[in-house]
Design a protein around this motif. Sequence first.
Motif, PDB file in Angstrom:
ATOM      1  N   MET A   1     -27.702 -39.147  -2.626  1.00 34.47           N
ATOM      2  CA  MET A   1     -26.913 -38.003  -2.220  1.00 34.47           C
ATOM      3  C   MET A   1     -26.566 -38.128  -0.744  1.00 34.47           C
ATOM      4  O   MET A   1     -27.393 -38.500   0.068  1.00 34.47           O
ATOM      5  N   SER A   2     -25.362 -37.741  -0.393  1.00 36.78           N
ATOM      6  CA  SER A   2     -24.950 -37.767   1.010  1.00 36.78           C
ATOM      7  C   SER A   2     -25.455 -36.516   1.731  1.00 36.78           C
ATOM      8  O   SER A   2     -25.878 -35.545   1.096  1.00 36.78           O
ATOM      9  N   ASP A   3     -25.384 -36.531   3.055  1.00 33.38           N
ATOM     10  CA  ASP A   3     -25.780 -35.351   3.831  1.00 33.38           C
ATOM     11  C   ASP A   3     -24.952 -34.133   3.430  1.00 33.38           C
ATOM     12  O   ASP A   3     -25.467 -33.023   3.346  1.00 33.38           O
ATOM     13  N   SER A   4     -23.672 -34.362   3.177  1.00 35.91           N
ATOM     14  CA  SER A   4     -22.787 -33.262   2.778  1.00 35.91           C
ATOM     15  C   SER A   4     -23.241 -32.650   1.447  1.00 35.91           C
ATOM     16  O   SER A   4     -23.265 -31.420   1.302  1.00 35.91           O
ATOM     17  N   GLN A   5     -23.617 -33.486   0.523  1.00 34.16           N
ATOM     18  CA  GLN A   5     -24.104 -32.992  -0.767  1.00 34.16           C
ATOM     19  C   GLN A   5     -25.435 -32.262  -0.613  1.00 34.16           C
ATOM     20  O   GLN A   5     -25.658 -31.228  -1.237  1.00 34.16           O
ATOM     21  N   GLU A   6     -26.308 -32.798   0.229  1.00 30.93           N
ATOM     22  CA  GLU A   6     -27.597 -32.157   0.481  1.00 30.93           C
ATOM     23  C   GLU A   6     -27.390 -30.777   1.105  1.00 30.93           C
ATOM     24  O   GLU A   6     -28.048 -29.808   0.731  1.00 30.93           O
ATOM     25  N   LEU A   7     -26.455 -30.703   2.058  1.00 33.25           N
ATOM     26  CA  LEU A   7     -26.163 -29.428   2.703  1.00 33.25           C
ATOM     27  C   LEU A   7     -25.620 -28.425   1.693  1.00 33.25           C
ATOM     28  O   LEU A   7     -26.031 -27.261   1.678  1.00 33.25           O
ATOM     29  N   GLN A   8     -24.719 -28.862   0.847  1.00 31.16           N
ATOM     30  CA  GLN A   8     -24.168 -27.976  -0.185  1.00 31.16           C
ATOM     31  C   GLN A   8     -25.269 -27.462  -1.110  1.00 31.16           C
ATOM     32  O   GLN A   8     -25.295 -26.285  -1.463  1.00 31.16           O
ATOM     33  N   GLU A   9     -26.179 -28.336  -1.470  1.00 32.51           N
ATOM     34  CA  GLU A   9     -27.282 -27.940  -2.334  1.00 32.51           C
ATOM     35  C   GLU A   9     -28.179 -26.906  -1.635  1.00 32.51           C
ATOM     36  O   GLU A   9     -28.543 -25.885  -2.231  1.00 32.51           O
ATOM     37  N   LEU A  10     -28.515 -27.164  -0.375  1.00 37.96           N
ATOM     38  CA  LEU A  10     -29.338 -26.218   0.377  1.00 37.96           C
ATOM     39  C   LEU A  10     -28.645 -24.861   0.513  1.00 37.96           C
ATOM     40  O   LEU A  10     -29.282 -23.810   0.361  1.00 37.96           O
ATOM     41  N   CYS A  11     -27.351 -24.883   0.783  1.00 38.29           N
ATOM     42  CA  CYS A  11     -26.599 -23.628   0.909  1.00 38.29           C
ATOM     43  C   CYS A  11     -26.588 -22.854  -0.396  1.00 38.29           C
ATOM     44  O   CYS A  11     -26.749 -21.627  -0.400  1.00 38.29           O
ATOM     45  N   ALA A  12     -26.415 -23.547  -1.500  1.00 39.95           N
ATOM     46  CA  ALA A  12     -26.416 -22.885  -2.803  1.00 39.95           C
ATOM     47  C   ALA A  12     -27.781 -22.254  -3.091  1.00 39.95           C
ATOM     48  O   ALA A  12     -27.863 -21.127  -3.594  1.00 39.95           O
ATOM     49  N   ILE A  13     -28.829 -22.962  -2.749  1.00 39.86           N
ATOM     50  CA  ILE A  13     -30.187 -22.429  -2.957  1.00 39.86           C
ATOM     51  C   ILE A  13     -30.408 -21.199  -2.088  1.00 39.86           C
ATOM     52  O   ILE A  13     -30.876 -20.163  -2.569  1.00 39.86           O
ATOM     53  N   LEU A  14     -30.060 -21.288  -0.806  1.00 41.26           N
ATOM     54  CA  LEU A  14     -30.253 -20.155   0.097  1.00 41.26           C
ATOM     55  C   LEU A  14     -29.422 -18.946  -0.329  1.00 41.26           C
ATOM     56  O   LEU A  14     -29.866 -17.806  -0.186  1.00 41.26           O
ATOM     57  N   ALA A  15     -28.231 -19.201  -0.857  1.00 42.06           N
ATOM     58  CA  ALA A  15     -27.370 -18.102  -1.310  1.00 42.06           C
ATOM     59  C   ALA A  15     -28.002 -17.343  -2.471  1.00 42.06           C
ATOM     60  O   ALA A  15     -27.752 -16.153  -2.646  1.00 42.06           O
ATOM     61  N   LYS A  16     -28.836 -17.999  -3.239  1.00 35.25           N
ATOM     62  CA  LYS A  16     -29.495 -17.364  -4.384  1.00 35.25           C
ATOM     63  C   LYS A  16     -30.820 -16.701  -4.016  1.00 35.25           C
ATOM     64  O   LYS A  16     -31.385 -15.968  -4.804  1.00 35.25           O
ATOM     65  N   CYS A  17     -31.307 -16.968  -2.812  1.00 34.08           N
ATOM     66  CA  CYS A  17     -32.597 -16.430  -2.383  1.00 34.08           C
ATOM     67  C   CYS A  17     -32.442 -15.033  -1.783  1.00 34.08           C
ATOM     68  O   CYS A  17     -31.424 -14.726  -1.170  1.00 34.08           O
ATOM     69  N   CYS A  18     -33.485 -14.239  -1.931  1.00 33.35           N
ATOM     70  CA  CYS A  18     -33.527 -12.959  -1.223  1.00 33.35           C
ATOM     71  C   CYS A  18     -33.811 -13.264   0.251  1.00 33.35           C
ATOM     72  O   CYS A  18     -34.273 -14.358   0.583  1.00 33.35           O
ATOM     73  N   PRO A  19     -33.533 -12.318   1.152  1.00 36.54           N
ATOM     74  CA  PRO A  19     -33.765 -12.581   2.577  1.00 36.54           C
ATOM     75  C   PRO A  19     -35.197 -13.013   2.893  1.00 36.54           C
ATOM     76  O   PRO A  19     -35.410 -13.904   3.721  1.00 36.54           O
TER      77      PRO A  19
END
Length: 95
Positions: A1-19
């Motif tokens: 996975m590229s850094d861009s893909q890793e970042l997208q994955e992290l963002c998607a996970i954080l978007a689903k998390c509660c604060p």
Amino acid sequence: MSDSQELQELCAILAKCCPKLSGEFLRAILTPNELRELCQRWRIIKMLAAGKAQREIAQTLKTSLCKITRGSRELQKKNSPLLQALQIRKQLRSQ
């Protein structure tokens, strides 16, 4: 996975998390210095948005003008994600 893909994955996970979980996640994955740096950059953005002068911010936060200028440039971009984030912050604060 590229850094861009890793970042997208992290963002998607954080978007689903509660604060609470997002904060715990960031504290677990970032070093204390990295977390301080992230918070410092967010402080800079908020101060710039409030109309504070760059030199005043640098003196108040004891940081370089380069970091502040970067934030300032990002805020000036059309459809800036930083402006969008500030709008979300404003909505959250009015709830």
